[in-house]
Design a protein around this motif. Sequence first.
Motif, PDB file in Angstrom:
ATOM      1  N   GLY A 334      -7.373   4.280   3.930  1.00  0.00           N
ATOM      2  CA  GLY A 334      -6.956   2.994   4.345  1.00  0.00           C
ATOM      3  C   GLY A 334      -8.530   2.102   5.440  1.00  0.00           C
ATOM      4  O   GLY A 334      -8.192   1.715   6.198  1.00  0.00           O
ATOM      5  N   LEU A 335      -9.332   2.335   4.819  1.00  0.00           N
ATOM      6  CA  LEU A 335     -10.616   2.253   5.255  1.00  0.00           C
ATOM      7  C   LEU A 335     -10.474   0.474   5.569  1.00  0.00           C
ATOM      8  O   LEU A 335     -11.620   0.187   5.750  1.00  0.00           O
ATOM      9  N   VAL A 336      -9.961   0.074   4.453  1.00  0.00           N
ATOM     10  CA  VAL A 336      -9.854  -2.009   3.528  1.00  0.00           C
ATOM     11  C   VAL A 336      -9.796  -2.278   4.612  1.00  0.00           C
ATOM     12  O   VAL A 336      -9.948  -3.497   4.900  1.00  0.00           O
ATOM     13  N   VAL A 337      -8.363  -1.665   5.443  1.00  0.00           N
ATOM     14  CA  VAL A 337      -8.159  -2.499   7.128  1.00  0.00           C
ATOM     15  C   VAL A 337      -8.835  -2.591   7.632  1.00  0.00           C
ATOM     16  O   VAL A 337      -9.196  -3.855   8.328  1.00  0.00           O
ATOM     17  N   HIS A 338      -9.801  -1.771   7.683  1.00  0.00           N
ATOM     18  CA  HIS A 338     -10.311  -1.463   9.432  1.00  0.00           C
ATOM     19  C   HIS A 338     -11.840  -1.781   9.063  1.00  0.00           C
ATOM     20  O   HIS A 338     -12.827  -2.461  10.183  1.00  0.00           O
ATOM     21  N   MET A 339     -13.061  -2.037   7.598  1.00  0.00           N
ATOM     22  CA  MET A 339     -13.834  -2.191   7.490  1.00  0.00           C
ATOM     23  C   MET A 339     -13.904  -3.178   6.379  1.00  0.00           C
ATOM     24  O   MET A 339     -14.580  -2.117   5.346  1.00  0.00           O
ATOM     25  N   PRO A 340     -13.123  -3.995   6.414  1.00  0.00           N
ATOM     26  CA  PRO A 340     -13.432  -4.922   5.123  1.00  0.00           C
ATOM     27  C   PRO A 340     -14.764  -5.496   4.091  1.00  0.00           C
ATOM     28  O   PRO A 340     -14.581  -5.409   3.446  1.00  0.00           O
ATOM     29  N   LEU A 341     -15.850  -5.470   5.204  1.00  0.00           N
ATOM     30  CA  LEU A 341     -17.061  -5.475   4.103  1.00  0.00           C
ATOM     31  C   LEU A 341     -17.711  -4.575   4.083  1.00  0.00           C
ATOM     32  O   LEU A 341     -17.759  -4.693   3.095  1.00  0.00           O
ATOM     33  N   THR A 342     -17.631  -3.550   4.771  1.00  0.00           N
ATOM     34  CA  THR A 342     -18.374  -1.993   3.811  1.00  0.00           C
ATOM     35  C   THR A 342     -17.975  -1.710   2.996  1.00  0.00           C
ATOM     36  O   THR A 342     -18.071  -1.478   1.840  1.00  0.00           O
ATOM     37  N   SER A 343     -16.059  -1.302   3.133  1.00  0.00           N
ATOM     38  CA  SER A 343     -14.890  -1.752   1.853  1.00  0.00           C
ATOM     39  C   SER A 343     -15.306  -2.617   0.408  1.00  0.00           C
ATOM     40  O   SER A 343     -15.472  -1.840  -0.785  1.00  0.00           O
ATOM     41  N   MET A 404      -9.807   4.169   0.206  1.00  0.00           N
ATOM     42  CA  MET A 404      -9.097   2.916   1.007  1.00  0.00           C
ATOM     43  C   MET A 404      -7.629   2.948   1.115  1.00  0.00           C
ATOM     44  O   MET A 404      -7.256   1.953   1.920  1.00  0.00           O
ATOM     45  N   SER A 405      -7.312   3.977   0.237  1.00  0.00           N
ATOM     46  CA  SER A 405      -5.920   3.679   0.192  1.00  0.00           C
ATOM     47  C   SER A 405      -4.605   4.370   1.470  1.00  0.00           C
ATOM     48  O   SER A 405      -5.654   4.873   1.209  1.00  0.00           O
ATOM     49  N   GLY A 406      -3.727   3.986   1.098  1.00  0.00           N
ATOM     50  CA  GLY A 406      -3.154   4.721   2.516  1.00  0.00           C
ATOM     51  C   GLY A 406      -3.255   4.520   3.717  1.00  0.00           C
ATOM     52  O   GLY A 406      -3.779   3.684   4.406  1.00  0.00           O
ATOM     53  N   GLU A 407      -2.705   5.650   4.136  1.00  0.00           N
ATOM     54  CA  GLU A 407      -3.492   5.528   6.375  1.00  0.00           C
ATOM     55  C   GLU A 407      -4.387   6.158   6.483  1.00  0.00           C
ATOM     56  O   GLU A 407      -4.762   7.235   5.640  1.00  0.00           O
ATOM     57  N   PHE A 408      -4.843   5.475   7.635  1.00  0.00           N
ATOM     58  CA  PHE A 408      -6.188   6.973   8.425  1.00  0.00           C
ATOM     59  C   PHE A 408      -5.979   7.871   8.824  1.00  0.00           C
ATOM     60  O   PHE A 408      -4.789   8.288   9.067  1.00  0.00           O
ATOM     61  N   ASN A 409      -6.275   8.938   7.975  1.00  0.00           N
ATOM     62  CA  ASN A 409      -6.032  10.334   7.792  1.00  0.00           C
ATOM     63  C   ASN A 409      -6.795  11.257   9.094  1.00  0.00           C
ATOM     64  O   ASN A 409      -6.881  12.835   9.205  1.00  0.00           O
TER      65      ASN A 409
END
Length: 578
Positions: A334-343, A404-409
């Motif tokens: 889920g990094l794409v949600v929290h860090m969109p630019l880096t992702s 990137m996918s799912g929830e932050f683990n």
Amino acid sequence: MLKSLSICLISFLVLFIMAMSLVVTGFYFIMNSLVYFIEWELVSLNSGSIVMTLLFDWMSLIFMGFVLFISSLVIYYSEEYMAGDYNINRFILLVLMFVLSMMFLIISPNLISILLGWDGLGLVSYLLVIYYQNVKSYNAGMLTALSNRIGDVALLLAIAWMLNFGSWNYIYYLEVAKFSLEMGIIGALVVLAAMTKSAQIPFSSWLPAAMAAPTPVSALVHSSTLVTAGVYLLIRFNVLLTEVWLGSFLLLFAGLTMFMAGLGANFEFDLKKIIALSTLSQLGLMMSILAMGFPVLAFFHLLTHALFKALLFMCAGAIIHNMSDSQDIRFMGGLVVHMPLTSSCLNLSNLALCGMPFLAGFYSKDLILEIVSLNYLNFFSFLLYFVSTGLTVCYSLRLVFYSMSGEFNSSSLHPLNDEGWIMSRGMLGLAFMAVLGGSMLSWVLFPSPVMICLSFSLKTLALTVSVIGAWVGYELAQFSLSFNLQSLRHQMVVFFLGSMWFLPFISTYGVSKLPLESGWGILKTLDGGWSEFYGSQGLYGIFSQTSGFNQIWQNNELKTYLMGFMVWVIILVLLLFV
């Protein structure tokens, strides 16, 4: 803090301006077919002189420009990444020494000056790998240094053999003497040196171990400096590869390295090690196309790969920084949600690595694979090329799926954000080049349009293996639980494939256990055992006994002398009358 800030910014600005001017000069040189040799006489004594020769052609100028461009952005990025380090000035100076050694190697047409740059890279890389002072870093640094020493020794032997030609300026003799025995031996030694520096089989184990260095160093090392030095040296010596057996030898080992690294990355969970193995795979690709006799194509991929690989490491560094120094991709998600630019930058560089059309990697990788399809090549090497391409897409998609996918683990109270603006600006500068760099370079390096005619199946083969690789990577990542259970069932196979075909164990335990333990046994039994007993210690014992016995005779004791005198009289009587 202000002092370190000024050093980072000044270094960034100076290197960036130098990079731009060198790239523009390189483009001018290639358009006008210019080559400059600059000779600087250091010492003149009687009729002999020591001359320092520098080679400036389009290849050295463009490569220097790219190295300086990437290192300028890496230093700018380090300002925030290494902000907690009290010794950041020392870190920046080490990086600058590293870049200077690489510059020295690039512009040297002379084996002696190449050795200075080569050894400078080896020494400074050791200092940077052990920068975080712990046992793991020390071990990794020692493995890196000792592996590279093999190549240094090969280069020293090549320098000794160059004496047969009367000068160390190898660039003058390659075409003339390529069929001679001396040049064949020099070529073999240079190939050995390049294989150690570029971590080809069987010297591959130091490359993932060198991930103990700070991430900005990894971004610099894996894109444009240390590991590319071997490829660059072989590009300069490319004449020797196509005429003799060296090319076939290098093609086999580079192809196996490419395949081994691509396979190993699919079993790895350490973020930096996955990217390191992808570097190893791309180095194998460069080496193998070079072995087939296409030095400009290898150089083209060297430059495009430098752009997106530096970006990939910078994104990995930003993620590790925000994950509280955790590198395990199983804790991400889920990094794409929290860090969109880096992702976005990570996905962009991953797509460039996979050869996504119209990104930097596409122009070089697609051209390499089409040239491979067009040339006479045995089926085994052909298979290694295309299976390795599929494996590249496979581990890249697996990495994206895990991170990137799912929830932050990891922890629910997490510091994930994209607010590190200095790091983000450094990444965006490289992201721009990762999109445009490939097309820009292809216009300059290949100004004449070339038509490659292939059958439909061969033309679409690269796309087909990429799609299959993406599908396999997605399936492996999605069914991670069942895949892990299967991995446990076939534990030894997975262990073999995931540990780079046991190369780290051979390079560490294989070298330390068998030779060193047998050496210890020989030392105990021979040097400290029988040799002592029959040698120095035995002689010492004999001499001690005889001198002690002799000392008794020397004492002023009448009984002893009389007894001795009587013994000698009896012996003489017996000898006379018997």
